[in-house]
Enzyme design. Structure first.
Site, PDB file in Angstrom:
ATOM      1  N   GLU A 132       0.424   3.736   1.878  1.00  0.00           N
ATOM      2  CA  GLU A 132       0.565   4.393   3.305  1.00  0.00           C
ATOM      3  C   GLU A 132       2.287   3.842   3.919  1.00  0.00           C
ATOM      4  OE1 GLU A 132      -2.057   3.290   2.036  1.00  0.00           O
ATOM      5  OE2 GLU A 132      -3.713   4.313   2.792  1.00  0.00           O
ATOM      6  N   CYS A 191       0.737  -1.204  -0.109  1.00  0.00           N
ATOM      7  CA  CYS A 191      -0.071  -0.030  -0.032  1.00  0.00           C
ATOM      8  C   CYS A 191       0.830   1.294  -0.061  1.00  0.00           C
ATOM      9  CB  CYS A 191      -0.909  -0.116   1.182  1.00  0.00           C
ATOM     10  SG  CYS A 191      -2.325  -1.316   1.428  1.00  0.00           S
TER      11      CYS A 191
HETATM   12  N1  THU Z   1      -4.356   0.521  -1.249  1.00  0.00           N
HETATM   13  C1  THU Z   1      -3.538   1.316  -0.468  1.00  0.00           C
HETATM   14  O1  THU Z   1      -2.561   1.709  -1.301  1.00  0.00           O
HETATM   15  N2  THU Z   1      -3.670   1.768   0.505  1.00  0.00           N
HETATM   16  C2  THU Z   1      -4.941   1.240   1.383  1.00  0.00           C
HETATM   17  O2  THU Z   1      -4.985   1.742   2.470  1.00  0.00           O
HETATM   18  C3  THU Z   1      -5.718   0.533   0.651  1.00  0.00           C
HETATM   19  C4  THU Z   1      -5.413   0.005  -0.539  1.00  0.00           C
HETATM   20  C5  THU Z   1      -3.954  -0.043  -2.748  1.00  0.00           C
HETATM   21  C6  THU Z   1      -3.518  -1.642  -2.597  1.00  0.00           C
HETATM   22  C7  THU Z   1      -3.896  -1.667  -4.171  1.00  0.00           C
HETATM   23  O3  THU Z   1      -2.827  -1.519  -4.814  1.00  0.00           O
HETATM   24  C8  THU Z   1      -5.122  -0.850  -4.405  1.00  0.00           C
HETATM   25  O4  THU Z   1      -4.939   0.163  -3.662  1.00  0.00           O
HETATM   26  C9  THU Z   1      -6.520  -1.442  -4.442  1.00  0.00           C
HETATM   27  O5  THU Z   1      -6.694  -2.106  -3.266  1.00  0.00           O
END
Ligand code: THU
Length: 160
Positions: A75, A73
């Site tokens: 974050e 992710c």
């Molecule tokens: N994703 C994030 O980067 N942060 C989050 O807190 C939730 C989801 C990303 C993971 C994936 O690449 C995309 O968003 C869809 O889930």
């Protein structure tokens, strides 16, 4: 039977103009960071910008993988990068935003549970609350003083 009520406090700004300079700069850095996401599978780009106590800003974005669970992710990418580069420096704030290809998201996108757990670990590690600034593609901005406001009853090292 007793009842436990959990409360959280979130401030809501209608637009960036209502933010202080520090928050609006961090959000702008997160928006820029989202452009660096690698999201060929979800088409959902997440950008995060972390402000450290020494004034440095570290950015991150989600990086996907054909083996889906390997994805990191935005974050956590930003926070782990900041912690790797400045292990002893507390994190004061993180701004999180997105660029969504499939639909316009005009409400703030909250961090997933794993990212909340990591933000909390950072708070505990440095004994410093991490301010969280959230915005979708557009729309209202949520200002949260600590991840504890959006992650009650969390697991921490006190249970170990
Ligand atoms: N994703 C994030 O980067 N942060 C989050 O807190 C939730 C989801 C990303 C993971 C994936 O690449 C995309 O968003 C869809 O889930």
């Amino acid at each position: 039977m007793k009842q436990l009520k959990l409360e959280s406090e979130i401030k809501i700004a209608d637009h960036v103009g209502e933010l202080n300079e520090q928050d609006s700069q961090l959000l702008a850095a997160a928006k820029e960071a989202a452009k660096g996401a690698y999201a060929p599978y979800s088409h959902f780009k997440v950008g995060a910008a972390v402000l450290l106590q020494n004034g440095v800003t570290v950015i991150g974005s989600n990086q996907e993988n054909a083996a889906y669970p390997v994805t990191i992710c935005g974050e956590r990418n930003a926070i782990f990068s900041a912690s790797a580069q400045y292990p002893d420096t507390p994190i004061l704030a993180v701004a999180i935003t997105i660029i969504s290809k499939n639909k316009d998201i005009s409400r703030p996108v909250p961090p997933c549970g794993s990212c909340r757990q990591v933000i909390y670990e950072t708070e505990a590690r440095h004994q410093q609350d991490v301010r969280i600034i959230l915005q979708g593609d557009t729309g209202e901005i949520y200002l949260i003083n600590s991840v504890k406001d959006i992650f009650p009853l969390l697991f921490d090292s006190s249970y170990l």
